[in-house]
Design a protein around this motif. Structure first.
Motif, mmCIF file in Angstrom:
data_model
loop_
_atom_site.group_PDB
_atom_site.id
_atom_site.type_symbol
_atom_site.label_atom_id
_atom_site.label_comp_id
_atom_site.label_asym_id
_atom_site.label_seq_id
_atom_site.Cartn_x
_atom_site.Cartn_y
_atom_site.Cartn_z
ATOM 1 N N VAL A 167 0.420 -4.483 10.032
ATOM 2 C CA VAL A 167 -0.203 -5.402 9.033
ATOM 3 C C VAL A 167 -0.784 -4.920 7.822
ATOM 4 O O VAL A 167 -0.549 -5.585 6.933
ATOM 5 C CB VAL A 167 -1.099 -6.587 9.637
ATOM 6 C CG1 VAL A 167 -1.648 -7.495 9.050
ATOM 7 C CG2 VAL A 167 -0.512 -7.287 10.978
ATOM 8 N N ALA A 168 -1.720 -3.763 8.068
ATOM 9 C CA ALA A 168 -2.193 -3.228 6.852
ATOM 10 C C ALA A 168 -1.259 -2.848 5.889
ATOM 11 O O ALA A 168 -1.279 -3.001 4.672
ATOM 12 C CB ALA A 168 -3.100 -2.245 7.350
ATOM 13 N N GLU A 169 -0.024 -2.220 6.335
ATOM 14 C CA GLU A 169 0.919 -1.783 5.543
ATOM 15 C C GLU A 169 1.697 -2.902 4.820
ATOM 16 O O GLU A 169 2.316 -2.852 3.894
ATOM 17 C CB GLU A 169 1.871 -0.954 6.523
ATOM 18 C CG GLU A 169 2.784 0.092 5.537
ATOM 19 C CD GLU A 169 3.379 1.275 6.486
ATOM 20 O OE1 GLU A 169 4.424 1.085 6.172
ATOM 21 O OE2 GLU A 169 2.646 1.602 7.258
ATOM 22 N N GLN A 170 1.614 -4.024 5.623
ATOM 23 C CA GLN A 170 2.500 -5.179 4.968
ATOM 24 C C GLN A 170 1.850 -5.733 3.981
ATOM 25 O O GLN A 170 2.285 -6.191 2.899
ATOM 26 C CB GLN A 170 2.544 -6.278 6.168
ATOM 27 C CG GLN A 170 3.407 -6.061 7.214
ATOM 28 C CD GLN A 170 3.352 -7.042 8.444
ATOM 29 O OE1 GLN A 170 2.971 -8.128 8.051
ATOM 30 N NE2 GLN A 170 3.976 -6.797 9.753
ATOM 31 N N TRP A 171 0.486 -5.550 3.893
ATOM 32 C CA TRP A 171 -0.334 -6.109 2.615
ATOM 33 C C TRP A 171 -0.473 -4.947 1.754
ATOM 34 O O TRP A 171 -0.068 -5.254 0.602
ATOM 35 C CB TRP A 171 -1.681 -6.337 3.105
ATOM 36 C CG TRP A 171 -2.053 -7.795 3.937
ATOM 37 C CD1 TRP A 171 -1.959 -7.983 5.261
ATOM 38 C CD2 TRP A 171 -1.903 -9.034 3.046
ATOM 39 N NE1 TRP A 171 -2.108 -9.288 5.180
ATOM 40 C CE2 TRP A 171 -2.030 -9.883 4.109
ATOM 41 C CE3 TRP A 171 -1.959 -9.336 1.633
ATOM 42 C CZ2 TRP A 171 -2.138 -11.150 3.825
ATOM 43 C CZ3 TRP A 171 -1.782 -10.846 1.404
ATOM 44 C CH2 TRP A 171 -1.991 -11.610 2.388
ATOM 45 N N SER A 172 -0.445 -3.784 2.141
ATOM 46 C CA SER A 172 -0.418 -2.675 1.303
ATOM 47 C C SER A 172 0.627 -2.422 0.275
ATOM 48 O O SER A 172 0.802 -2.120 -0.799
ATOM 49 C CB SER A 172 -0.902 -1.365 1.740
ATOM 50 O OG SER A 172 -0.055 -0.757 2.375
ATOM 51 N N LEU A 173 2.058 -2.838 0.889
ATOM 52 C CA LEU A 173 3.034 -2.805 0.258
ATOM 53 C C LEU A 173 3.305 -3.495 -1.118
ATOM 54 O O LEU A 173 3.494 -3.068 -2.225
ATOM 55 C CB LEU A 173 4.354 -2.974 1.090
ATOM 56 C CG LEU A 173 5.828 -2.713 0.638
ATOM 57 C CD1 LEU A 173 5.979 -1.243 0.352
ATOM 58 C CD2 LEU A 173 6.919 -3.233 1.408
ATOM 59 N N ALA A 174 2.821 -4.814 -0.816
ATOM 60 C CA ALA A 174 2.648 -5.687 -2.196
ATOM 61 C C ALA A 174 1.687 -5.136 -3.158
ATOM 62 O O ALA A 174 1.910 -5.177 -4.367
ATOM 63 C CB ALA A 174 2.367 -6.970 -1.617
ATOM 64 N N ALA A 175 0.540 -4.831 -2.450
ATOM 65 C CA ALA A 175 -0.548 -4.482 -3.272
ATOM 66 C C ALA A 175 0.013 -3.129 -4.102
ATOM 67 O O ALA A 175 -0.521 -3.065 -5.323
ATOM 68 C CB ALA A 175 -1.891 -4.289 -2.609
#
Lengths: 537, 217
Positions: B102-110
């Protein structure tokens, strides 16, 4: 001759994997917290890449059963990575001819164990409403299987066929529905029902959207893997919990549901499509037998006096020894995941605002029941999936009707109470709100006027780590069960009922700091503040 | 005519020497075979064993997408005087067979728009970036710090992203079991005007990963 006799006995002496009876006992009583702790101890003793996946899978499964999907994720990410690694044992095939499989090969489990490991990962993701990863993990569980024309043949013909894993298809469909991919969900549900026709009502409920909660319920213990046949080359799975058609019932208020099984692990373990072949073991056993017979014939024919006879005897004994070693190494690898359930149910239900307890039970199985609390806690219109593992043995707390301790999910009790470590019933992570409740319950530490800071300091002094609900990745055992972590597992799980609906003995302080704090609250009653030496007198 | 030295070794008169040479030749062949086996073992190119997305794959995709956004008509048509666009990020939707934390799902966009150069560019186009406050904490826990991200409040534009994949499997040896697998990934980003329900920009990056070996073992 004596030497020959000893060598001939060698194959019978090789040891196999021994399922952990203590762990199984804990799982039978749904003591998943203690099971987690035990597995962590074992892990530090193992540290062996050949069994890493097995232990990581078991640790993840126990954390999930305890209502801690975030803690499970630490292991499940490694499990997913290993399961997705192709040809993991390719470099070990030659080696495994000379050494037994348990000694060389990285355990990846039989295909059915792999499918169930992916399922556990999907359930951890679904428990956190992470539907994209649920879908991905479920899809990985649906790998192609080998369908054999004749399983008794030495090298049977087979063809690659689509998976028949109804449970995997159901989870894939549930995730697809949450992601608004209806066509994909319909396709998966059709495959689930084709595999298990009695799941048709579950399919209809899911497609109609007539549910707000999905309970995935595990019961029983999966089969034990045993070495059988001459030289222990073959394997069989011996059931530990017998298969039957008993449905799962769900009761709350005046509602009642009954759902059929979505998966019978005993059945999978007996199905040749869900097993790998043991060609290397058969080759090794054949080679071993040949060498032993040849060696024995060579050693026992002719005289025993001349140089040639001595040489012949030595060669014969050598061949027997080689044969014995080869045959002993042909013994089947009996490593298996002894924590797998025997059966799995999927129950889509509609709570419609019901915020009381929900009872789930396997029909005609005394002890296979639990009362779940906190299932109503969710964001508006959110579909909730909860994984529940039932006890096998009757446990008195499983049907506890009410929450006894304040916690981070259901909040405070009707009247304010002190922190549990101080003799109260509050098991919440200390926050400014809980500090006000402690004060309302009469807590007056009076040192700095900062109740929250002082309570936190007492936890710190006792060596207790505090975990908010959104960060439970690194929890160990709960303080009410002798551990050093204060946390709240997901409501609506077995772990939640066990921790907060079961009465726990009072906390035994380990520091003078806490004993003094307790004594200052109850100057008349020093029982909670007894020094350890006094308590032991 | 003088004999060649190797011819001298032939014939019954030199039987002992011939045997020694045969032994020598056998030793040489054995050594060559052993060395060859070792060399073959060592020289083979390391075979990829997993088709999972690697961090380097995502980093490259993010760089591509960032460049596509920088070159986009959506940004070209904006200026410092354009009405403020409050662009809110959503986590990447995982439609692949890989599991993405999940953290990577957010960080990709960020990561795609969190780069200082990109933030400066967006700022010069009067675009502010927003994220739900709890997700800012999540990114910070993962070691990602975006000082210019604001808590979500009345967003006007939405940045969504998706990772999809398709799998192909076959047999290198012509057998019935798949022992080679190829995963095709498509990573796409969309910016949508929330009021007009209009797609303003779409970028995508493709990559493939191939691995050998049977999945079951």
């Amino acid at each position: 001759m004596c030497v020959l006799g000893v060598l001939l006995l060698l194959p019978a002496c090789s040891s196999g994997y021994i399922a952990d009876a203590r762990l199984i006992g804990l799982v039978a009583r749904a003591e998943f917290g203690q099971a987690r702790e035990l597995l962590h101890t074992q892990d530090s003793q193992q540290g062996d890449e050949r069994t890493d996946l097995l232990y990581a899978t078991k640790r993840g499964m126990m954390a999930l059963a305890d209502g801690l999907p975030d803690a499970a994720d630490l292991d499940f990410e490694a499990v997913f990575e290993t399961l997705r690694t192709q040809g993991l044992n390719d470099d070990r095939t030659t080696e495994s001819i000379f050494v037994n499989e348990e000694g060389t090969r990285i355990w990846k489990g039989e295909p059915f164990e792999q499918a169930l490991a992916y399922t556990a990962i999907a359930l951890a993701d679904a428990s956190r409403a992470d539907w994209g990863n649920t879908r991905a993990a479920a899809e990985n569980a649906l790998f192609h299987l080998r369908e054999y024309a004749d399983t008794d043949a030495d090298d049977p013909e087979y063809q690659s066929v689509e998976s028949s894993f109804a449970l995997g298809y159901l989870l894939h469909a549930i995730a697809a529905l949450e992601m608004h991919r209806r066509e994909e969900a319909e396709e998966s549900l059709a495959k689930a029902v084709a595999s298990r026709p009695d799941l048709a009502p579950v399919r209809d409920t899911l497609l109609a959207g007539d549910y707000d909660t999905i309970l995935v319920v595990d019961y029983g213990l999966g089969p034990r893997r045993e070495a059988v046949g001459s030289g222990g080359v073959g394997v069989r799975y011996a059931p530990r919990t017998r298969s039957d058609d008993a449905p799962l019932t769900v009761h709350f208020a005046d509602a009642a549901y009954s759902v059929p099984q979505a998966c019978d692990v005993n059945e999978m373990s007996r199905d040749a499509r869900w097993q790998s072949r043991e060609s290397i073991r058969r080759f090794k056993q054949g080679l071993g037998e040949g060498l032993m017979i040849g060696g024995a014939v060579l050693a026992t024919t002719g005289g025993t006096g001349g140089d040639d006879d001595i040489a012949r005897l030595a060669i014969g004994a050598g061949l027997v020894a080689l044969g014995a070693i080869s045959q002993s190494n042909a013994r089947a690898d009996t490593r298996h995941n002894e924590l797998l359930p025997q059966r799995v149910y999927i129950a889509p239900i509609t709570l419609r605002g019901h915020d009381g307890p929900v009872r789930v039970a396997v029909e005609n199985h005394p002890g296979a029941a639990i009362t779940l609390h906190g299932l109503a806690l969710r964001a508006p219109s959110e579909h909730l999936l909860r994984y529940v593992r039932l006890p096998l043995d009757p446990v008195e707390w499983a049907d506890a009707p009410a929450i006894l301790y304040a916690n981070d999910a259901t909040g405070p009790l009707d009247s304010p109470t002190l922190p549990w470590i101080m003799g109260g019933n509050d098991l919440r992570n200390p926050t400014p709100e809980t500090a006000l409740d402690y004060e309302r319950a009469g807590l007056s530490l009076g040192l700095t006027g900062d109740t929250l800071g002082e309570v936190r300091e007492l936890y710190r002094a006792e060596g207790i780590r505090l975990f908010p609900m959104d960060d439970t990745r690194l929890v160990s055992g709960h303080i009410t069960e002798g551990g050093h972590s204060l946390y709240t597992p997901l409501p609506g799980t077995t772990g939640f009922t066990r921790l907060f609906a079961r009465e726990h003995p009072r906390y035994n302080p380990t520091t003078d700091q806490l004993r003094d704090a307790i004594a200052s609250q109850n100057p008349q009653d020093d029982s909670a503040a007894q020094r350890p030496q006094e308590a032991s007198r | 005519m003088p004999s060649r030295p190797d011819q001298l070794s032939r014939g019954p008169a030199h039987a002992g020497g011939a045997a020694a040479r045969r032994r020598q030749r056998a030793r040489t062949i054995a050594c060559v075979a052993a060395v060859s086996a070792v060399l073959l073992g060592c020289s083979g190119a390391r075979v990829a064993r997993s088709t999972r997305l690697a961090d380097a794959d995502l980093t490259q995709a993010v760089l591509d997408l960032r460049q596509q956004l920088a070159d986009s008509r959506f940004l070209a048509e904006r200026s410092p005087d354009s009405p403020e666009a409050r662009l809110v990020l959503r986590r990447v939707e995982n439609l692949s067979t890989d599991r993405i934390p999940v953290a990577e799902q957010w960080s990709l966009a960020a990561r795609a728009i969190g780069d200082p150069g990109m933030q400066e560019l967006l700022s010069s186009k009067h675009i502010t970036l927003q994220l739900p406050p709890e997700k800012i904490a999540l990114l910070e826990r993962g070691g990602l710090d975006f000082p210019d991200l604001e808590p979500e409040s009345w967003p006007t534009h939405l940045l969504t992203s998706q990772i999809a994949s398709g799998t192909r499997a076959g047999s290198l040896t012509g057998g019935r079991d798949a022992d080679i697998r190829k995963e095709y990934y498509l990573i796409s980003f969309d910016i949508e005007d929330l009021q007009q329900r209009e797609l303003l920009w779409q970028g995508s990056a493709e990559l493939a990963r191939e691995a050998e070996g049977t999945v079951v073992d």
